[in-house]
Design an enzyme around this catalytic site. Structure first.
Site, PDB file in Angstrom:
ATOM      1  N   ASP A  11       0.843  -1.189   0.000  1.00  0.00           N
ATOM      2  CA  ASP A  11       0.000   0.000   0.000  1.00  0.00           C
ATOM      3  C   ASP A  11       0.884   1.246   0.000  1.00  0.00           C
ATOM      4  O   ASP A  11       1.605   1.501   0.966  1.00  0.00           O
ATOM      5  CB  ASP A  11      -0.887  -0.040   1.248  1.00  0.00           C
ATOM      6  CG  ASP A  11      -1.855   1.116   1.351  1.00  0.00           C
ATOM      7  OD1 ASP A  11      -1.723   2.113   0.611  1.00  0.00           O
ATOM      8  OD2 ASP A  11      -2.761   1.019   2.206  1.00  0.00           O
ATOM      9  N   ILE A  12       0.818   2.019  -1.066  1.00  0.00           N
ATOM     10  CA  ILE A  12       1.669   3.213  -1.211  1.00  0.00           C
ATOM     11  C   ILE A  12       1.410   4.233  -0.103  1.00  0.00           C
ATOM     12  O   ILE A  12       2.309   4.975   0.276  1.00  0.00           O
ATOM     13  CB  ILE A  12       1.498   3.837  -2.618  1.00  0.00           C
ATOM     14  CG1 ILE A  12       2.655   4.789  -2.935  1.00  0.00           C
ATOM     15  CG2 ILE A  12       0.138   4.519  -2.763  1.00  0.00           C
ATOM     16  CD1 ILE A  12       2.722   5.212  -4.394  1.00  0.00           C
ATOM     17  N   ASN A  25      -6.607  12.390 -11.196  1.00  0.00           N
ATOM     18  CA  ASN A  25      -7.367  12.836 -12.366  1.00  0.00           C
ATOM     19  C   ASN A  25      -7.126  14.332 -12.536  1.00  0.00           C
ATOM     20  O   ASN A  25      -6.481  14.965 -11.696  1.00  0.00           O
ATOM     21  CB  ASN A  25      -8.859  12.487 -12.228  1.00  0.00           C
ATOM     22  CG  ASN A  25      -9.494  13.128 -11.009  1.00  0.00           C
ATOM     23  OD1 ASN A  25      -9.302  14.312 -10.742  1.00  0.00           O
ATOM     24  ND2 ASN A  25     -10.250  12.352 -10.257  1.00  0.00           N
ATOM     25  N   ASP A  35      -5.778   7.056  -6.253  1.00  0.00           N
ATOM     26  CA  ASP A  35      -6.120   8.456  -5.985  1.00  0.00           C
ATOM     27  C   ASP A  35      -7.048   8.556  -4.775  1.00  0.00           C
ATOM     28  O   ASP A  35      -6.795   9.330  -3.842  1.00  0.00           O
ATOM     29  CB  ASP A  35      -6.772   9.054  -7.238  1.00  0.00           C
ATOM     30  CG  ASP A  35      -6.991  10.554  -7.157  1.00  0.00           C
ATOM     31  OD1 ASP A  35      -6.372  11.222  -6.317  1.00  0.00           O
ATOM     32  OD2 ASP A  35      -7.788  11.064  -7.972  1.00  0.00           O
ATOM     33  N   SER A 118      -1.797   4.925 -14.664  1.00  0.00           N
ATOM     34  CA  SER A 118      -2.699   4.707 -15.808  1.00  0.00           C
ATOM     35  C   SER A 118      -3.081   3.254 -16.055  1.00  0.00           C
ATOM     36  O   SER A 118      -3.813   2.973 -16.991  1.00  0.00           O
ATOM     37  CB  SER A 118      -2.142   5.298 -17.110  1.00  0.00           C
ATOM     38  OG  SER A 118      -2.321   6.695 -17.122  1.00  0.00           O
ATOM     39  N   GLY A 120      -4.810   1.183 -14.094  1.00  0.00           N
ATOM     40  CA  GLY A 120      -6.071   0.762 -13.479  1.00  0.00           C
ATOM     41  C   GLY A 120      -7.237   1.105 -14.391  1.00  0.00           C
ATOM     42  O   GLY A 120      -7.315   0.643 -15.532  1.00  0.00           O
TER      43      GLY A 120
END
Length: 169
Positions: A11-12, A25, A35, A118, A120
């Site tokens: 998990d980032i 986005n 995000d 990009s 996902g």
């Protein structure tokens, strides 16, 4: 060079690094996937801060504080939506990595963690995106020595295995 690059599964939002990169986005006001996870973990202050940034165009990047994250900062970049590769998607994705790394270097960031930008909901083919990510980061690190560690963070085992194979680590 390879000692400056790591592949991590997890998990980032839990990483204690100088900055994490958000696959954002264009509004920078939160969304799904990584995000949404970053916005939830950072807290409502992130949304308030990002309202003042005025959005972000595809391929560009902007920075915010990390707020409630272990990371000090968040670099938000907007990856391209995959449209069959006919709309400059490769170059736009490369720009995401380059512009994020430039902001990091300009702000004396030593450690930076990237998600798989990009890949996902935006639908960029994982292996193709991984090749662009690894190539771009390696090229940047050849020219800029201030960044000490770049971590590619993969949420799934499948993504982790693709990154390990492509990065040859």
């Amino acid at each position: 060079m390879n000692n400056k690059i790591e592949i991590h599964k997890g998990d980032i939002t839990k990483l204690k690094v100088d900055t994490i990169v958000n696959a954002a986005n264009t509004s920078l006001l939160g969304g799904g996937g990584v995000d949404g996870a970053i916005h939830r973990a950072a807290g409502p202050e992130l949304l308030e801060f990002n309202r003042k940034l005025g959005g972000c165009r595809t391929g560009e990047a902007k920075m915010s504080p990390g707020f409630n994250l272990p990371a000090k900062f968040i670099i938000h970049t907007v990856g391209p939506i995959w449209n069959g590769g006919k709309n400059n998607e490769d170059q736009l994705l490369e720009n995401c990595y380059n512009n994020s790394l430039k902001i990091a270097a300009e702000n004396n960031i030593k450690t930076i963690a990237f998600p798989a930008i990009s890949t996902g909901i935006y639908g960029f083919p994982l292996e193709r995106a991984t090749k662009i990510a690894v190539k771009t980061v390696k090229q940047f690190l050849k020219e800029e020595s201030s960044i000490e560690k770049v971590i590619f963070v993969c949420f799934s085992e499948h993504d982790y295995n693709v990154y390990k194979e492509v990065a040859n680590l």
